[in-house]
Design an enzyme around this catalytic site. Structure first.
Site, PDB file in Angstrom:
ATOM      1  N   ARG A 106      48.531  22.597 -91.131  1.00 21.83           N
ATOM      2  CA  ARG A 106      49.139  22.968 -89.856  1.00 21.83           C
ATOM      3  C   ARG A 106      50.453  22.224 -89.653  1.00 21.83           C
ATOM      4  NH1 ARG A 106      45.454  19.975 -85.158  1.00 21.83           N
ATOM      5  NH2 ARG A 106      45.375  17.936 -86.161  1.00 21.83           N
ATOM      6  N   ASN A 144      51.330  22.600 -79.819  1.00 17.22           N
ATOM      7  CA  ASN A 144      50.224  21.634 -79.791  1.00 17.22           C
ATOM      8  C   ASN A 144      50.597  20.416 -80.609  1.00 17.22           C
ATOM      9  OD1 ASN A 144      47.350  21.048 -79.117  1.00 17.22           O
ATOM     10  ND2 ASN A 144      47.176  20.945 -81.353  1.00 17.22           N
ATOM     11  N   GLU A 145      50.465  19.256 -80.022  1.00 18.82           N
ATOM     12  CA  GLU A 145      50.640  17.989 -80.735  1.00 18.82           C
ATOM     13  C   GLU A 145      51.952  17.948 -81.518  1.00 18.82           C
ATOM     14  OE1 GLU A 145      47.045  17.914 -83.019  1.00 18.82           O
ATOM     15  OE2 GLU A 145      45.933  16.896 -81.460  1.00 18.82           O
ATOM     16  N   GLU A 317      42.229  17.019 -74.849  1.00 21.04           N
ATOM     17  CA  GLU A 317      41.183  16.959 -75.879  1.00 21.04           C
ATOM     18  C   GLU A 317      40.477  15.623 -75.713  1.00 21.04           C
ATOM     19  OE1 GLU A 317      42.621  17.800 -79.797  1.00 21.04           O
ATOM     20  OE2 GLU A 317      43.794  19.533 -79.148  1.00 21.04           O
ATOM     21  N   TRP A 325      38.650  12.524 -88.855  1.00 21.83           N
ATOM     22  CA  TRP A 325      39.946  12.252 -89.485  1.00 21.83           C
ATOM     23  C   TRP A 325      40.264  10.781 -89.674  1.00 21.83           C
ATOM     24  CZ3 TRP A 325      42.252   9.556 -85.658  1.00 21.83           C
ATOM     25  CH2 TRP A 325      41.935   9.885 -84.328  1.00 21.83           C
ATOM     26  N   GLU A 365      38.131  20.584 -90.081  1.00 20.88           N
ATOM     27  CA  GLU A 365      37.440  19.802 -89.051  1.00 20.88           C
ATOM     28  C   GLU A 365      35.954  20.122 -88.982  1.00 20.88           C
ATOM     29  OE1 GLU A 365      39.688  20.122 -85.416  1.00 20.88           O
ATOM     30  OE2 GLU A 365      41.377  19.007 -86.250  1.00 20.88           O
ATOM     31  N   MET A 367      33.589  18.466 -89.896  1.00 19.11           N
ATOM     32  CA  MET A 367      32.822  17.265 -89.546  1.00 19.11           C
ATOM     33  C   MET A 367      33.247  16.696 -88.194  1.00 19.11           C
ATOM     34  SD  MET A 367      30.470  16.609 -91.769  1.00 19.11           S
ATOM     35  CE  MET A 367      30.080  14.846 -91.606  1.00 19.11           C
TER      36      MET A 367
END
Lengths: 654, 654, 654
Positions: A106, A144-145, A317, A325, A365, A367
C-alpha cells in the site's frame, strides 16, 4: 464533554453481501454509532480504468444506514489499483537508495507525481459525486495514514525536479540559497538551481539546511495533496459534513499542524502496544507495560491531535487486541480496549473507532485482531465494548477546559533533531514526551500547542528543547504571564538552520540572560550526577555549559552548573532523568501555584469539565481518592488496566 | 626538540573581509604562528570554469602576513565545485553497491578518473602559479584527508577498467594471475583480464587475493594522485617550502608510507574524543576517558606519523572542543586542548594546528567547536592556548632520539586482516595499538617502523602479528641484535596472500623453530585462562596450536601451551589481554635490559632529548617523580588532563 | 547397521599430478574408502567453450582407483566458468535489492535461467558420457549445496517472467489467485498475471501468500534443476550407481523432501562448530559447546536427512578442524572429528566424508582446516581418523529400526514462519529442534518425518507447531494409535495461507476440541511463569489464549491456562522453555509407555539395532551405564567429546 461516539472500521468488500445486514445489526446492538468504510476500496469500485462498480458500496451503505449507523466515507487514494501502476509506473515512490518501491502492498505513490495527483482527485471526485449527499455519511476521511512506511519523502527524478522548483520559489536566487545554507563551506556553492541534488546520496552527510529544506518540501507536498482533496470535498459536501485524515502515532515526517489546518477534525491511530514494542522506551518499561501500554503514550497523542484538530479530534483506529506489525505483538489485558477508549474520551475525543470489525483471515493483516474473530465469533474485545458503552452512557456531557500547562511542539524542530541528532536519543518527539510524562506524573493536565499558539491562561508553559523557536513565541509567553521552563537545545537554530547570532538559546535570552558556550553530548551510560537535598538524579544525553551571571541552582559531579532561573523563567541546560525532572517540575509548579499530586508510578489523572478520570497502568494495584467528588465508575482502588471516573462538580456540563 | 609551532586552521571565505585583520591580530596575540588556509576554497576562487577570483585570497593572505603569521596554503582538490560535477559527472565515486555518490558534501571524486586528475592538476597549478613565491607561505598541503568517507575505493566502470590494466601490468598474463590467486579453487580461472570483475558484488566473498590486489590498486591510485601534485608543486616552489598532506586517525585504506615518501612532512588530524567514541575501545574505557581520550590513542598516531614523515610530522587539525561527527560528542576537559598539544610536542611534532579558528554557524560542521565561538567571542579552548603558549616558551629546544623500542606496522597486513578477519576484533591496527599500549604502560618510548626499516639500535622490536612480513625484515632483525616479540598471525601470508610454504610464521621460523598447526578463533566471551605465578590473564580472539620442540613457557586451562622463546626471540601464539601482555612484556624488557616503569593506569611517560613528559589521563590523581631532574612545568601530582615536564639532562639541547 | 564408509573430499586439480598416487595411498592407508571429486572442476575440464581437457581427470581417477578407492563423481554445475558468464551474463542471480550478483566466487547462477539450465545439462552429460561406466565410480553428486549463499531466490526479470508463468499454471486465472491471496485487502486485485510483481521491493511487506507462492516457485526451480540432472544421469549410469546431492545444515530455502525424492541417497554438510557460532543458540550454549558443538545439532540433521533420503543418508562434508566461514572459528576438541563421525554412524549414516583431504593454501577457504595441512603434513584430525577406522571395524553391522518417536517437519511451514514470524525466534526449524532436543534429553531416539508420512508403529508423534498441517496427517495420526503432542501455531494456516475456517489449530480440532482465540507474542525477556509441583519454567515467545471446555493442566502467573489434553492428544498452547518442556514430555512419554532416561545435560543416547551409543558433549565428565549390555568401545565414564558403544542384544545384526 464533547459527544463521544464509539465507532468501528469496516470493510464490506471483505465479506459476502448477505452478511452486511447481520454485521450492521451486531454493531448497532453493541452500541456502535459510526462506521468508517472505503479507504482501500478503489480496485473494487474501479476494477478497470473508467469502469465503475458502485452497486456493492451503495448496498453496503444501505445496510449500515438501515441499522441506524452513521458512516465516515473515505477517499481510496492510499491504494491505487494495479492497472493504474501498470499505466503510470512513475507513480511509485523511490527509496533513498534510488530504487523504486513496487506495487504489492500500500501507499505506493509519490506525492510529487502530478499524474497521480490528478488520478487521486479524479477518483475522489467520483466518490464525492456518488456519496456527497448520502444522508448516513457524517464525515469524510481523506486518504489514510499519509507518510506511513516512510512514503513522505521520495527520491525520484520527479521529486528532484519538484524540489528544485520549490527551492527557486522559496529562495528566489542561488545566491540567496547559498547564503542561507552556508554553501561556501566545503566549496558547495551553486550557480543554478539545476545543480542542486537531492540530499540522499552524498559522499558524507549533506548540508543540514539542504536536508531541512528537503523535509519542508516533502511536507509541503503532503499538505498540497491533502488540500486539493479537501477543497474538492468541501465543494461537493454539505457544510455540516466534516473532513478528517487518519494520522499516526510517533510520526513526524510532515507538519501535522499545517495539514490539520485544512481539516475539521484530526483523527489518529492508537496502537499503544505496537508502539510500546518498537518505541524508544526502556526494556524495563516495555516489560512493565507490555499488555497495557506506557501510561503517557496514548494521552500524549490525544493532546497532540487535539491541537492538530484545533480542539476537535478522535481516534480513528483503536487497537482492540494484538496487532501484527510489531516485532512482538502482545495480547492486551482484557480490559485494555475500553481502558484506551475511556482515556481518549477523558482527553476530549469525539470518536473512538475500533480497528476493525472482523479479522480478515488473509493478506498482510491476517494476524491483526478485531472485535470479531475471522470466523465471525466475538473476539475477546467484544464484551469490553459492551461495558464501554454502558460506562459512556453513565457520563454526563462536559465541556473541555484549557489545561493549566501548555507544552510546545514543533515539527520542523523534530526534523532538525533527526537531521543532526548530535547525541543518541535526540529525537524532539521523545524529548517532548519526556517533559510531558514528568508533568503528567504530577497529576496535571496538559495542552500541547504549536509555536504560533496564543498562550493566555496557561500557568506553566514548557518548551521541551524546541530547536527552532519563533521569536514571537517568546513575546507571547512573556505577555501571557505564565511561568516557563525551557529545555536544552531550545532556540538553538534560526529558521534557516543557522546557530543564532547571539548563540543559543536565541530569543529566549530576552527572558533568561544566559548563553550556551559548549555542548557535552553523552554516550549511553555517561551521565552527570546530581545529589542535592530534594533533587537527585542524573543528566544524560545532552548537557550545555552556560555563560551567565545567574547562579546555577544545582551542580553536578563534574563541576557543571544545572538549572538556571530568572524569576518565572527556568532554563534546564541538560536532559534530566525522570526522577530529577519530576522533582524540578514539582518545585516549579508549586511556585506557579499549580495544584500538584505526585502520583504513584503508572497512575494518571485527567480532568474533563467536572469529571476526574483516574487510570492505572501499573502492574501494582493503585489507590486514588480525590479530595472531593462522587465516584461514577470504578472505585478508589484500581488494578492494572482499570479506571475510575469521579464527578467533582457540575461546572461545564452541557 | 624540533621547533614546535602553534597553528590554526582558518577559512577567510567564511567571514567578512573587514574581520580578517582583527582575526589575524587575535591569532598573533595568542601566540599562534602558522595558519592553514584554502583547502575548501575552489568554488570561491573559480566560481565558473576558467573564471578566477584571486583578489579575496590575496587580501586574506596579506592580512595574515601583515600580522606576522606564516601560512600553509592548500590545493583545494578535495572539493571540486558543482559546475565541475555537472560537466563531468563521471568524477563521482561509486559505492560498493554500484550506486554513484552524489555532489553535496565533500570528497566527491574517484581517484581513477583521468579527467578529474587533470582538473586537479590544473587548479593546483593555478594556485601554485599565484602563490608559490608568496613570502608568507612556508608549506603546502596537498588536497585534504585522502580517502575520508570511504572514498579510497570506488566501484565504477572506470575503476574496473583501471583495475584490469593494473592487474595486467602487475601479473603480465592471466596464467600468472591464476596461479598467484589460486583461481582453480571454485573454478574461477580467467582466460583474459577482461573477465576479471571488481570484487564488491560477488555471490559470496571474493577471493582474498582478488580483494588484496584491489586494495593495493586503490592505494596506488592515491599515491599517483598525490605524487602528481607533489611533482607540480616542487617545480613551482622554492626548495625550503615543504609539502605535506593532512592524514587521518584510525585510517588505513591506503599505504601511508608510500604516499608519505612523496612528501616532506606528515601531518594528521587528532580528534581524541571523536575516535574514542567510535573506536574499538570497551564501554568502560569510553566512559573512563570520555573527556580526555584514551591515554595511547594520540600518542600512537604521533609515533606512526613521525614514521610516515620520516622523522618530520605535525598535527594539522587538533580537536579544540566537542566535534560534531561522532555518535556522541563529549565536551573535553578544560585542559584537554593543551594536554593534547603538549603530548604531540613530546612526541616530536613540529606543528600543532587547532581546528579551527572560529566556529562556522552553518553547514555540516556548525556544531564543531573552535577556538572562537560562532559569534566571535572566545570559546573555552581559547584561554588554554594562552597557557600552552606560555608552557612551550618555557621548554628548551631538544633533538629527538631514537626510541629503545620499535613496533612494526604494515598497511597491506591491515588490509589482509580486514579482508579475512577470521575472528572478531582482528584489525591489525587494533592489534598494533594493543601491543603499543602495553609497552607504553611500562613507561617506554616507541618508534613505529614500517617493515622495510633499518633496525640498528633498537633494544626491542615488536612484531604485533604482522600478517605479511617481508623475509628481509627477519634478516634485518637478526642482524640488529635486538630482542624481538612476535604476535600471533605473524608472517602468516606471502605477498600473494598464500599460506607460507613452511606454514606460519613463515620466515620467522629461522629465528624460532615452531609452526602453527591450527588456529582457535574465539568468539566474544570465549577465553583461555592462564594462572601462573607472575603471569595471569586470558588469551582471547586468537590462539594458535603450535608444533615445536620448544617448551611453552605457560599453559592455559585447555592444555594449550602459550609463549615460546628461543634466546632473544619470543613468539606469542595468541592474543593476550592487557594484564597478561604487560606482564610478559615486562619480563622480556627486563631481559633486554630496558629501564621499565610499570605505570599506574592512565599515566604515561615520554622523553624528548633531555626532557621527560608525564601525562595523566586517569580520572584519579596520579603521582610520578622521576629519579632525576627538575620540574619545569606542573608537578609530581597530576589530576586528569594535566601534564608535567621535567628537565633530566642537557644532552641533545640544540 | 548400514555399511558405514569413511570418505574424503578431494580436489586433484589443486595439486601436482605426481602427488595424486601418494595422496591416494595415504587415504587408503588411513582406512578411507570413498573419495568425492569434481564438483568445482568445470574450468579445468572445459577451459574454453567446447574445448574439453579430460586427461587430467582420467589420470586422477586412475590414481584413486589404483589405490582401491571408490569415487563419488560430481557434476560441476555449482561453478560455471568465467567465459560462460561473459557470454551469458543473464546467468547471474539478482539480489533482493535488484542488483546482479557477480562472478568471482561460486553459485553465480539463477535457477530460472533457461540458458543456464541447458549449459548445466550439457556439461553434466559430458561428464556422464565420459565417466558413467567408470568402474571406480559408485555414486554421483549432482551440483553442490543448492541454494547456498541465498541463491535459491533470485529477483531478475527472468525470475519474474517464470514466476508469472508458474502462477498462471497454479492458479489458472487472476480471479482464483485474487481469491486465494485475498487481494481485495489493500485494493491489490490483479486483472492479469502480468500485473503481479516479485514480492521483494514493495513499499511495506507484501501479501504473505504472495511471498509463500514465491518461495514455492523458487523451491520448484531447484527441484526441476535437480530432476533434469538426475534424469540424465540415470539414463547414462548403471542402476547400482546412486545419485545424491550435498545438502546443508540449518537450511530450509527449498523443499528438501521434494528434491530428495529424485535422489537415491541424501547427504549433507556437517559443520557443528560453524553452525553453533552463527545459529540461534544462547551465548551460554555457544561457550559451553564451543569446541564440540551442541549435543543435538548434528543428530537432528542426521535424522532429518535420513528422512530426506527415505532411509539412506550420509555426511558428504564432515568438519575436521576449524572452518573459515563463521564469525569465529573454534578449534574442535582433538576427538571431535571422530566423535561427530561416530554420531553420524549411530544415526545410520552410510558415509562420513571428511572435508577435505588437504588444506588449499590459497583462495576463499585457505583457512579451512583439512585432514592434511597445506604443506602436506598430517593435520590434527589425521590421527583421529585412524582411531575412527579402528572403532568402526569393531562394530558389528546392524539394521536401523524405526524410532519410537516421530517428529513432523515441513518446509512450507518453515517458510511461513520466516515470512510472518510474528514474534522473535519464530523459525520453525528452531521450534522443531527445540522439541527434538527436549525429547532426546529423555534418552529417546527420534525419526523426523514429513507431513505426508505413514505413522504406524510410532508411540509418540510430535507436531512442533507445524503451521501448515495437511488434514490427512491428522487422520493418519488418529489411525496410528500414537500419543501425540501438538505445539503452538499447529495447523494455523491452510495451504493458501488463510487462517483456518474453524480457526487454529484447524484439523487438529478433530482430536482436541479447542481453538485459539488470541495470540500473545512476547518480546525477548517477557515470559509467563509456571510453578506447579512437577512442572516449573516459563512460556516465552508465543502463547495462545484457548477457548475450550477442556481444563488446562497448568496455569501461569497471568491467569492463562497451559497444556490441554484430550486422552492421548496434547496441545501445548505456548512455547515452553527447556526445563518445562522436558518435564511435560517426560510425563507424556510415561503415559505412552516409553522407556525414558532423563539424561544429564550434554549426554545423549542413540540406538542402532542392538547397539547403544552414548555421547558426551558436556564439559563435565558424565557417567552412563545401561541396564544391560557389554561395552565395545569407551567406558561408562566419558569426558567431553568422548563416546561409548554398548552391545545390548544381537537382534538386527546383519
Amino acid at each position: 464533554m464533547p459527544i463521544s461516539h464509539i465507532g468501528v472500521c469496516y470493510y464490506p468488500e471483505h465479506w459476502e453481501p448477505q452478511e452486511w445486514p447481520h454485521h450492521a445489526r451486531l454493531m448497532r446492538d453493541a452500541g456502535i454509532e459510526l462506521v468508517r468504510i472505503g479507504e482501500f476500496a478503489w480496485s473494487r469500485i474501479e476494477p478497470a480504468p473508467g469502469e465503475f462498480h458502485w452497486q456493492w458500496l451503495d448496498d453496503a451503505l444501505a445496510s449500515l444506514a438501515n441499522a441506524g449507523l452513521s458512516v465516515i466515507m473515505c477517499t481510496p487514494t492510499a491504494c491505487p489499483p494495479a492497472w493504474l501502476i501498470q499505466r503510470s509506473p512513475d507513480t511509485l515512490p523511490v527509496d533513498h537508495h534510488g530504487a523504486p518501491r513496487q506495487f504489492g502492498s500500500r501507499r505506493h505513490y509519490r506525492f510529487a507525481c502530478a499524474a497521480y495527483r490528478d488520478e487521486a482527485l479524479r477518483i475522489s471526485d467520483a466518490f464525492a459525486q456518488r456519496y456527497a449527499s448520502h444522508p448516513a455519511i457524517v464525515g469524510w476521511q481523506l486518504d489514510n495514514e499519509y507518510g506511513c512506511h516512510a512514503t513522505t519523502r521520495s527520491y525520484s527524478d520527479d521529486d528532484l525536479k519538484a524540489f528544485r522548483a520549490w527551492l527557486e520559489h522559496k529562495h528566489g536566487s542561488p545566491a540567496t540559497l547559498n547564503e542561507r545554507w552556508g554553501t561556501v563551506f566545503w566549496s558547495q556553492e551553486y550557480v543554478g538551481f539545476d545543480e542542486v541534488q537531492l540530499p540522499n546520496q552524498t559522499v558524507t552527510e549533506a548540508n543540514p539546511s539542504h536536508w531541512w529544506d528537503f523535509y519542508r518540501f516533502a511536507s509541503d507536498q503532503v499538505v498540497a495533496f491533502n488540500a486539493a482533496q479537501a477543497t474538492l470535498l468541501r465543494q461537493r459536501c454539505d457544510s455540516e459534513v466534516w473532513l478528517t485524515h487518519n494520522f499516526m502515532g510517533n510520526f513526524t515526517d510532515f507538519d501535522h499542524f499545517t495539514v490539520g489546518a485544512d481539516l475539521d477534525v484530526a483523527t489518529w491511530d492508537s496502537y499503544p502496544l505496537g508502539f510500546l514494542d518498537q518505541g524508544w522506551f526502556s526494556d524495563e518499561e516495555k516489560l512493565t507495560y507490555r499488555r497495557i501500554g506506557h501510561p503517557d503514550w496514548a494521552a500524549f497523542h490525544h493532546d497532540l491531535y487535539r491541537a492538530v484538530g484545533r480542539g476537535r479530534f478522535g481516534v480513528m483506529e483503536q487497537q482492540p487486541g494484538p496487532v501484527n506489525w510489531a516485532e512482538s505483538n502482545a495480547l492486551p489485558l482484557p480490559s485494555a480496549p475500553r481502558f484506551w477508549a475511556m482515556e481518549a474520551i477523558a482527553h476530549g475525543a469525539e470518536l473512538v473507532s475500533f480497528f476493525r470489525f472482523q479479522q480478515y483471515p488473509q493478506a498482510q493483516e491476517q494476524m491483526h485482531a478485531a472485535l470479531r474473530l475471522s470466523n465471525g465469533d466475538p473476539a475477546p474485545a467484544w464484551s469490553q465494548i459492551l461495558t464501554l458503552r454502558a460506562h459512556i452512557d453513565q457520563l454526563p456531557a462536559q465541556k473541555i477546559d484549557r489545561a493549566p500547562v501548555a507544552l510546545v511542539f514543533d515539527y520542523p524542530s523534530c526534523w532538525s533533531s533527526e537531521i543532526q541528532p548530535h547525541c543518541p536519543g535526540a529525537w524532539q518527539l521523545e524529548w517532548a514526551f519526556h517533559f510531558y510524562s514528568c508533568v503528567r506524573a504530577l497529576g496535571l493536565d496538559v495542552d500541547i500547542v504549536h509555536p504560533g499558539s496564543e498562550l493566555t491562561g496557561y500557568r506553566l508553559v514548557i518548551v521541551p528543547g524546541t530547536i527552532c523557536l519563533p521569536p514571537e513565541l517568546v513575546g507571547e509567553l512573556a505577555a501571557s504571564g505564565a511561568t516557563a521552563v525551557f529545555g536544552p537545545r531550545s532556540a538553538s537554530r534560526d529558521s534557516d538552520g543557522r546557530l543564532p547570532k547571539n548563540l543559543a538559546p536565541g530569543a529566549v535570552q530576552t527572558l533568561l540572560p544566559l548563553r550556551v558556550e559548549a555542548v557535552d553530548s553523552m554516550r549511553s551510560g555517561a551521565q552527570r550526577q546530581i545529589e542535592a537535598a530534594r533533587f537527585r538524579g542524573t543528566v544524560t544525553r545532552w548537557y550545555e555549559q552556560i555563560s551567565t551571571h545567574l547562579d546555577a541552582r544545582l551542580s553536578d559531579d563534574q563541576n557543571g552548573g544545572f538549572w538556571y532561573q530568572n524569576g518565572a523563567y527556568h532554563y534546564l541546560n541538560g536532559y534530566p532523568d525522570q526522577a530529577l525532572l519530576v522533582s524540578i517540575l514539582n518545585q516549579i509548579c508549586d511556585q506557579a501555584g499549580l495544584d500538584v499530586h505526585k502520583l504513584d508510578e503508572g497512575l494518571r489523572l485527567r480532568r474533563l469539565g467536572g469529571l476526574l478520570f483516574v487510570f492505572n497502568s501499573s502492574p501494582r494495584n493503585r489507590r486514588f481518592h480525590p479530595h472531593q467528588g462522587r465516584c461514577l465508575i470504578g472505585s478508589e482502588e484500581l488494578s492494572q488496566g482499570e479506571y475510575a471516573v469521579w464527578l467533582q462538580h457540575e461546572r461545564n456540563c452541557d
